[in-house]
Design an enzyme around this catalytic site. Structure first.
Site, short mmCIF file in Angstrom:
data_model
loop_
_atom_site.label_atom_id
_atom_site.label_comp_id
_atom_site.label_asym_id
_atom_site.label_seq_id
_atom_site.Cartn_x
_atom_site.Cartn_y
_atom_site.Cartn_z
N LYS A 122 0.89 -1.27 0.10
CA LYS A 122 0.08 -0.06 -0.05
C LYS A 122 0.66 1.19 0.01
O LYS A 122 0.52 2.46 -0.64
CB LYS A 122 -0.96 -0.03 1.23
CG LYS A 122 -1.79 1.07 1.34
CD LYS A 122 -2.73 1.45 0.10
CE LYS A 122 -3.71 2.32 0.55
NZ LYS A 122 -3.61 3.54 1.43
N GLU B 117 1.19 6.91 -6.77
CA GLU B 117 0.23 7.80 -6.75
C GLU B 117 0.78 9.12 -6.67
O GLU B 117 0.52 9.89 -7.38
CB GLU B 117 -0.66 7.51 -5.65
CG GLU B 117 -1.75 8.62 -5.56
CD GLU B 117 -2.45 8.41 -4.03
OE1 GLU B 117 -2.74 7.09 -3.71
OE2 GLU B 117 -2.67 9.38 -3.45
#
Lengths: 314, 314, 314, 314
Positions: free
Chosen positions: B164, B171
């Protein structure tokens, strides 16, 4: 409508085909007589009814410059030349001005879509005067993908290639972001399913994207990318994007870092790092003998060369 | 299956709701009695049948650490604790070891999906021993999006949050790439339809992505982003990604540049740039009076202070 | 020897003075009649005995281009023109070729030294043909500092300004390195004597340098740099260095980062960061209201909006 | 004054020697009996008169931690332990607190100077309580270089190593700046005397520095650095500096880029670049066969695969 297409390689040929399927009358010219409809640029121009539209689809740089110059001598006032190649927007501005002086319209068009374009359409970024873009619009309508996107009249002459250049810059940054993520996952001892992690991200995440889909496809074929060498070429657009940014005083850290990573990947041995090694040798008497290992005692680390740790001495 | 859910904020509450809709028996605890099913952690544990599964969904850092510690004292051998928050993978490794010493299983789960998750499902990245992950699998099946993606058992304890963390690093890089592209387009004199350029990229291009969709939506609402201030917070994951990279000797230029751009955006006045200004003053006698203008004569530019250009003198 | 000096500003005037003190016969021209020895470029050329040497010391870009053009029309075969300004090496190459076509020699000379040059001499980086450089050598000998360094014949036409451009790029990187170090020390809670730390480094360390000396002087005057604003202009050379690197496929991460830091320092509000803020708003429903605070829960942090930590609930 | 020195390697041994030459009474311990004055840490402590001062000069990390722990058990309230190694400031803070609980003072001291230190003195950056630093001052006075610089009491416990860490970060940035400058000069066709350019910069320029002197010495020995491989190790300090910056939300683009350049230099094949290559293959059908060449037609370059340029077709 009728259009002349100069350059019938994979891109130009496919675009001509898509235009014909769309009902347009395409006269193609290529120096390869096997694929060419006419034997010369001169005959191409003769075969087209005025006011003509000629789409140039040849490599950027000298080939495009030579083609635009040749067509500038053959076309007539009221004709329009479209440069659909990868030209630098600065070239467009020169070409636009030269052709305008002869009464010939100029439109630049950045094209994305590659091998999928024939089937799915090409994304088109267009620069030029409103009236000229209008004239070519039936062609753009056929080339672009179905749907409301995939086309923009971005601005005046050069704006199409400028927008395409920026698109490619963004592409560099995104690719490098995925690349760095992969490298970090691979470096981890605890993550054992790196390919599966990428695959999982295709749903429900912020980074889902076509590039992620491609990444997953690549990892399906070769889960550890063992078949590939770690280097990448770069196209002119990435370089131009950085140079344009510097000219406009725009900081572009991510796109530039992505470009530099490609530059560095093509060096067998980094010249800059020879200097760092040389300096370290000078101030530390470092022997530079092996690439193995990672962090070691720094160049001017006081403890670098002490005898073994005291705890072993008990 | 039966599960305890600790933390019923927007995320935990929505996840509990999705689980209930999926047929699971969820007992929720929150310190807000209005939303809590039980008055205390103790009663939560009592209400669950052994072997228990408890999902912790509270803020990372001290709150999660305290909750894991408290549950570690209440749970029994054979129970499983899932940390679904944003914990650092290093914390997971500590928690996993502490709980293992008590015979309690530990699974870490990075969750993506935000406000859309209740409806569309949550992307889940999971770390832990195979047997423990298997036990929680019915829960994961309900929480994840429909389809074959959106879930990965990435590796051992910590691997879920590590994956993650890397997702969020990617991102950051992607967002910054779009951001730099926008800034460069805005800086251009020739591109007049910047928002339209972004919109056009949604079809047929390499950079089409969910982030591009969001970008287009933002530009639809405010085409020049005039309503926004140019700064951005950062979450722990971006920082951890860079720190993990440094620890693993992995170069992360793009992700780090994206993080630093956020740091810099929050400074009213850059401390580092005060030093640059100070040095320029020292060696050039530069008056530093105005931010206006762009490139000027450099600090040790010989021609910086000559009299006006000769051509004016004719 | 005899030399014409065009441009008698602070740099050109001081250099003329240093040359006169060194026994040379300097005829100066400036458009300011107060400081000029001759009323026009024409008379300057007339006053000099052939074969002439004329040193141009005017701002780079258009002023230098205009001056070189004007002198190209006035000088005779066998004369030599020296461009001592901050010209781009690409301009040098054009000027060299244009003058060579007329039989006029061209030498480019990057000059460093600023206000200290009159007293201590100027560092000179020279490009041009061996024979031309030889002819100007007596002038270079007088302008350069005493000692064996401070002068290099770096290569062919343009090489002098290329070397100066690289020097300035290195300077950018070094300044930014000191600047970042200062910012990090200032950010620390435990380091209370930041200025003293810099001062201490002047002896016995790897980073001792003239820039460090300047830094210490600046901190003596204003220990926390409170009087300065945190932004910096940039000169053409830094930009040209990055653009040249991109053209040569040379990765220049440090020098480019230093340049971009200057670009960013001049923005009141970062356009790129507006995009990042916009994207975060889109996917997280983030209210963007305050620059205060640092790390916060990330855009798609599951725990971002849960109710307060369980430990407070006890 | 009397001092115990633990660790008599090149650094510790030379420092002991410099202290003895300065009139101090040094009792040295090393696990190598050939160089040790005492057979054990226990006897070292016994030989020193209370209140004692013990200087620990062993490798950072576990060796230092073990030595501090061992001495913490042997020393008495009122004694002072100095860590002169390269410890992380976070370790210092732990050690300081642990020793303080026993009434033992702790001072951390970052040391620069390497092999020249015996003769010229060592630059010392010191952290700790005023009273403790005062007690050790006679030792610092002898170790430091003559002159007013080369010593700073930077702040509380940890501040000495924090300052040294920042010094090394700056050093990384400066080295990389020189390295990039060299690479760009080498890439130029017009600059033929690269080594001479560096040498010339030693006088009259902004970048004159000890590192430049080292650079010139290295180029004297090997003008094209042909004997060196282009990679460099990194010490802990560079990594810690970046990690501390991330923790403090301080952007450190130049220092980080310098660190990453070292990381990348040690990779035979960049994992990240495999991903970029993989993605390019996916969307362009690029054959990845050769590192040769530089810019080529981009991945989604429309003109990439057209037939040869029209001008050749005439």
């Amino acid at each position: 409508m009728q259009i002349g297409m100069v350059g019938l390689g994979k891109m130009g040929g496919n675009m001509a085909e898509r235009l014909r399927r769309g009902g347009h009358d395409v006269v193609g010219y290529d120096r390869d007589p096997e694929v060419s409809d006419v034997p010369s640029l001169e005959e191409l121009v003769e075969r087209l009814q005025a006011p003509r539209t000629v789409w140039v689809m040849v490599p950027s740089g000298d080939p495009t410059r030579a083609t635009v110059k040749a067509l500038g001598d053959l076309l007539s006032p009221g004709d329009i030349l479209v440069d659909g190649g990868n030209s630098h927007y600065v070239d467009d501005q020169k070409h636009g001005a030269e052709l305008a002086a002869k009464g010939i319209g100029f439109v630049d068009c950045g094209v994305s879509g590659g091998v999928w374009g024939l089937q799915n359409g090409y994304a088109l970024m267009v620069g030029g005067e409103e009236a000229n873009v209008e004239r070519v619009m039936p062609i753009f309508e056929t080339l672009k993908p179905e749907g409301e996107d995939g086309f923009v009249h971005a601005g005046t002459v050069g704006a199409g290639h400028f927008a395409k250049m920026v698109h490619n810059g963004i592409e560099y940054g995104m690719m490098q972001a995925f690349a760095e993520g992969w490298e970090l996952l691979e470096a981890s001892d605890i993550v054992t399913d790196v390919a599966g992690s990428f695959k999982s991200w295709r749903q429900g995440t912020v980074i889902r994207s076509w590039l992620l889909d491609l990444m997953v496809r690549a990892l399906d074929e070769d889960p550890s990318l063992a078949e590939l060498e770690g280097y990448a070429q770069d196209s002119g657009e990435g370089r131009w994007a950085v140079q344009a940014a510097v000219e406009h005083a725009v900081p572009l850290p991510v796109i530039t870092a992505a470009l530099y990573a490609r530059f560095a990947s093509r060096q067998d041995d980094s010249p800059a790092m020879k200097v760092v090694a040389a300096l370290r040798n000078q101030f530390g008497g470092h022997a530079v003998t092996s690439k193995a290992g990672s962090a070691e005692k720094g160049a001017d680390s006081p403890g670098a060369d002490v005898t073994p740790p005291v705890e072993a001495a008990g």
